[in-house]
Structures are given as structure tokens and as C-alpha cells.
Design an enzyme around this catalytic site. Structure first.
Site, short mmCIF file in Angstrom:
data_model
loop_
_atom_site.label_atom_id
_atom_site.label_comp_id
_atom_site.label_asym_id
_atom_site.label_seq_id
_atom_site.Cartn_x
_atom_site.Cartn_y
_atom_site.Cartn_z
N ARG A 27 7.91 37.35 -21.45
CA ARG A 27 7.42 38.55 -20.76
C ARG A 27 8.11 39.75 -21.42
O ARG A 27 9.27 40.01 -21.19
CB ARG A 27 7.77 38.45 -19.27
CG ARG A 27 7.75 39.75 -18.53
CD ARG A 27 7.87 39.56 -17.04
NE ARG A 27 9.13 39.00 -16.56
CZ ARG A 27 10.30 39.62 -16.57
NH1 ARG A 27 10.41 40.83 -17.09
NH2 ARG A 27 11.37 39.04 -16.07
N HIS A 48 9.51 42.74 -15.16
CA HIS A 48 8.85 41.80 -14.22
C HIS A 48 7.66 42.48 -13.54
O HIS A 48 6.57 41.92 -13.47
CB HIS A 48 9.87 41.33 -13.17
CG HIS A 48 9.26 40.52 -12.07
ND1 HIS A 48 8.76 39.25 -12.28
CD2 HIS A 48 9.03 40.81 -10.76
CE1 HIS A 48 8.26 38.79 -11.13
NE2 HIS A 48 8.42 39.72 -10.21
N TYR A 59 19.48 42.69 -16.92
CA TYR A 59 19.72 41.24 -16.99
C TYR A 59 19.37 40.58 -18.33
O TYR A 59 19.54 39.39 -18.49
CB TYR A 59 18.99 40.51 -15.84
CG TYR A 59 17.49 40.76 -15.79
CD1 TYR A 59 16.61 40.05 -16.60
CD2 TYR A 59 16.95 41.71 -14.91
CE1 TYR A 59 15.25 40.27 -16.55
CE2 TYR A 59 15.57 41.94 -14.85
CZ TYR A 59 14.73 41.21 -15.67
OH TYR A 59 13.37 41.43 -15.62
C1 LIG Z 1 7.64 31.38 -2.28
C2 LIG Z 1 8.13 32.63 -2.95
N1 LIG Z 1 9.46 32.82 -3.09
C3 LIG Z 1 9.91 33.94 -3.69
C4 LIG Z 1 9.04 34.90 -4.15
C5 LIG Z 1 9.57 36.18 -4.81
N2 LIG Z 1 9.25 36.17 -6.23
C6 LIG Z 1 8.21 36.88 -6.70
S1 LIG Z 1 8.00 36.69 -8.35
C7 LIG Z 1 9.33 35.66 -8.46
C8 LIG Z 1 9.73 35.07 -9.79
C9 LIG Z 1 8.72 34.10 -10.29
O1 LIG Z 1 9.00 33.73 -11.61
P1 LIG Z 1 8.02 32.83 -12.44
O2 LIG Z 1 7.45 31.74 -11.61
O3 LIG Z 1 8.74 32.42 -13.67
O4 LIG Z 1 6.80 33.82 -12.79
P2 LIG Z 1 6.78 35.14 -13.68
O5 LIG Z 1 6.99 36.29 -12.73
O6 LIG Z 1 7.84 35.02 -14.71
O7 LIG Z 1 5.41 35.19 -14.26
C10 LIG Z 1 9.92 35.49 -7.22
C11 LIG Z 1 11.13 34.68 -6.96
C12 LIG Z 1 7.67 34.65 -3.98
N3 LIG Z 1 6.75 35.50 -4.43
N4 LIG Z 1 7.24 33.51 -3.38
#
Ligand SMILES: Cc1ncc(C[n+]2csc(CCOP(=O)(O)OP(=O)(O)O)c2C)c(N)n1
Ligand SMILES: [Mg+2]
Length: 329
Positions: free
Chosen positions: A228, A232, A241
Site C-alpha cells: 500500500r 491507510h 510507523y
Molecule cells: C472486525 C474489525 N476489526 C477492526 C477493524 C478496524 N480496521 C479497519 S482496517 C483495519 C486493518 C486491516 O488491514 P488489512 O486486512 O491488512 O487490510 P488493508 O487495510 O491493508 O487493505 C482494521 C484493524 C475493522 N474494520 N473490523
């Protein structure tokens, strides 16, 4: 290796998809979108997902996957409606065979598995493809979906976009597994890793997985290694970070530049083609700007629609309260 014509289509869609994405980030900065989770750097995975599917197949995207939506020819304003603050997903999931973008991590993995199994019971050859992030593979829902998909041999493909981070959590703090593809193997789901910034490789492996799932071969998990490049979301500051040098290194592996030089070296892409793709992308962005300069007409009472086929007494009461607050309509 995918046919040259398909790779050219992929190239054009990636160029338009990136321009869509940078325009959406700009719209978030201007307050036209509440927030934007950019796909910058992940375009090969996004168009791979869109192009490996037939129009009759189902896509289950996350908040990260707007570029996959527009690559599936969903209208850009509809694709960004949710990020504009609307309560609904913006497009017609049934018409586009695309589930609403999923914000709760991994809950859609089970939906994709269930839909795929249901389609098989109905006798269709429909495949479901779920896009999942690396962080989401730590969620219980992901494991339940894989377990079920393996046992049912459901025609579902999980594309894990391992972009190295779950917000600020790096992969090393997320999992001690040598790779996320191992998580599929543990559930009897065939699994493979692919360079997620190599559009030709992503298309080849996804097309194989989708067609095998379609013809009764059972589910697949594909782990695509990508990055990415952007924050975020438009509300994040990645300098807190991760080192800037890391991001720069990944910029050198840019998926669009790589496909462009691969096609050029083989005489499949001319300077005129490149210029035409850039013009098409600019036109696309200009139309987005025009359409987003108009405020959407939002009916607050629409919040209560499509929650249940018949509204519950509580919803009916809440709707009446809101209606009274808004004044008689
Ligand atoms: C069940 C749940 N827990 C926590 C969150 C908060 N949250 C939103 S995005 C994220 C990180 C997700 O990372 P990843 O799966 O690697 O996807 P990326 O954003 O890197 O595409 C988190 C913890 C959420 N949306 N849903
Ligand atoms: Mg991630």
C-alpha cells in the site's frame, strides 16, 4: 501467460483505475468524500480480480477495493457513494454481482463461501471471489470461511492482498506464518503465492483458480505480495510507523510501470497507446470532478430502507420519530 489483448485491457484499466484513485484522494481532501482508502500500488490485484471473473460471477470487495469496482464497470460516483457518507453502498449489488464493500474485516469471506455453495446447489457455474487483506486473515471469520469452503469444496476464491500492513501493524507483528498461503493449506484449500505487482502473473494465477473452482475443483486461496503505497486512508499518517525508504523501494516495483515496459519491450504497446490511455484516464477524472461538484440529494429517511424486507416495529417507530424531527413531509 494471458493473451496480449487481455494484458492490454488490464493496462488500460490500471491506468484509469489509478487516475480514479488519485482523484478520489483529492476529493477526500476537498471534503467531497468523508474518507478514502487508496488502492495506490495494488492495481494489479484489483484488475486481476475484475478481469478473472465473468460478469455472472460474484465479487466480494473490502473498503480497499474501489479500483476493482470501477474495473468491473461500476459507475465511479456509485462506487464512492458509501465514502460520501451515504448509508447505502451506492450500486446495485444484484445487477453488478458485486457485494457491498465490506468494512468489518473478513465477515464477507463467509458470505462469499455461502453464496458460492448456494450457487452450486442451484446448479449454476458461478464463482465467488473474496478480496481480503493480510490483517483480516487474523480474524475468526476468515478461518471459519476457509474451513467451510474446504469441507464444502465451494467454488470460491480468496485473494489475500498482503500489502504488508494492517493500518500500522506490520506483517511480522501480524503472523509468524512463513506466508499467508499456509493458512489455506491448513484447511485443505489449495493455496499459492504470487507477485501481486506483476499484473500478468496475478491474472494467470487468478484465472486458473477461478476456472478450477468453476469446474468443480474446489476453493483456492491466492496470497498476492503487494504494498500500500498511500496512507491507510486519507486520515492516516504512515510516517509514524514505516520508513519512507521502504515506500520508495516499492514505488520502483510499480505494477503499472512494470506492465507498461513488459508490453513495450514486446512491441505490444506503442507510444500512441500509452498517450491514449492517459487521455482516457484524464477524461474519466474530469467527469468525476464535474459530477462530484454537485451535492447529492440525500433523503435522511432512506436510512430505514432495505434493512429488513418488512420493517420491524422498532424501525417503524424510529422512522416516525425522525420524520417528526425533520418536519412533516
Ligand atoms: C472486525 C474489525 N476489526 C477492526 C477493524 C478496524 N480496521 C479497519 S482496517 C483495519 C486493518 C486491516 O488491514 P488489512 O486486512 O491488512 O487490510 P488493508 O487495510 O491493508 O487493505 C482494521 C484493524 C475493522 N474494520 N473490523
Ligand atoms: Mg494490509
Amino acid at each position: 501467460m494471458p493473451e496480449p489483448e487481455l494484458l492490454l485491457t488490464a493496462y488500460r484499466k490500471m491506468v484509469v483505475g489509478r487516475r480514479f484513485d488519485t482523484q478520489a484522494t483529492a476529493l477526500a481532501r476537498q471534503g467531497r468524500l468523508a474518507v478514502h482508502p487508496s488502492s495506490l500500488g495494488q492495481e494489479a490485484c484489483q484488475i486481476g480480480a475484475a478481469l478473472a471473473l465473468r460478469p455472472s460471477d460474484w465479487l466480494f470487495p473490502t473498503y480497499r477495493d474501489c479500483v476493482a469496482l470501477v474495473s468491473r464497470d461500476i459507475d465511479p460516483v456509485e462506487a464512492l457513494t458509501l465514502l460520501r457518507g451515504d448509508g447505502h453502498c451506492g450500486y446495485d449489488p444484484m445487477r453488478h454481482r458485486t457485494a457491498p464493500q465490506c468494512t468489518p474485516l473478513a465477515t464477507h469471506a463467509a458470505h462469499a463461501t455461502g453464496l458460492a455453495h448456494g450457487e452450486r446447489l442451484k446448479g449454476t457455474d458461478t464463482v465467488a471471489l473474496a478480496l481480503v487483506g493480510d490483517g483480516a486473515t487474523s480474524e475468526g471469520d476468515f478461518h471459519e470461511a476457509l474451513g467451510l469452503a474446504g469441507v464444502l469444496r465451494a467454488p470460491v476464491v480468496f485473494l489475500v492482498q498482503n500489502n504488508g500492513y494492517a493500518i500500522s501493524v506490520p506483517f511480522a507483528a501480524q503472523s509468524a506464518a512463513p506466508g499467508l498461503a499456509y493458512k489455506g493449506i491448513g484447511y485443505g484449500v489449495r493455496s499459492e503465492q504470487v507477485d501481486g505487482n506483476d499484473a500478468a502473473a496475478v491474472l494467470a494465477v487468478l484465472t486458473k483458480a477461478v476456472e478450477e473452482a468453476r469446474t468443480g475443483g474446489g476453493p483456492w486461496l491466492i496470497e498476492a505480495h503487494t504494498y500500500r503505497v498511500a496512507p491507510h486512508t486519507s486520515a492516516d499518517d504512515p510516517s509514524r510507523y514505516r520508513p519512507a525508504e521502504e515506500t520508495e523501494q516499492w514505488r520502483e516495483r510499480d505494477p503499472i510501470d512494470r506492465l507498461e515496459s513488459w508490453l513495450r519491450e514486446r512491441g505490444l504497446l506503442t507510444e500512441d497507446d500509452i498517450a491514449a490511455a492517459a487521455v482516457a484516464a484524464e477524461e474519466y477524472a474530469a467527469e468525476m470532478r464535474t459530477r462530484f461538484s454537485e451535492d447529492p440529494v440525500v433523503d435522511p429517511l432512506a436510512l430505514f430502507e432495505h434493512v429488513f424486507s418488512a420493517p420491524t416495529p422498532q424501525l417503524t417507530e424510529q422512522r416516525a420519530q425522525l420524520r417528526a424531527e425533520l418536519g412533516e413531509r
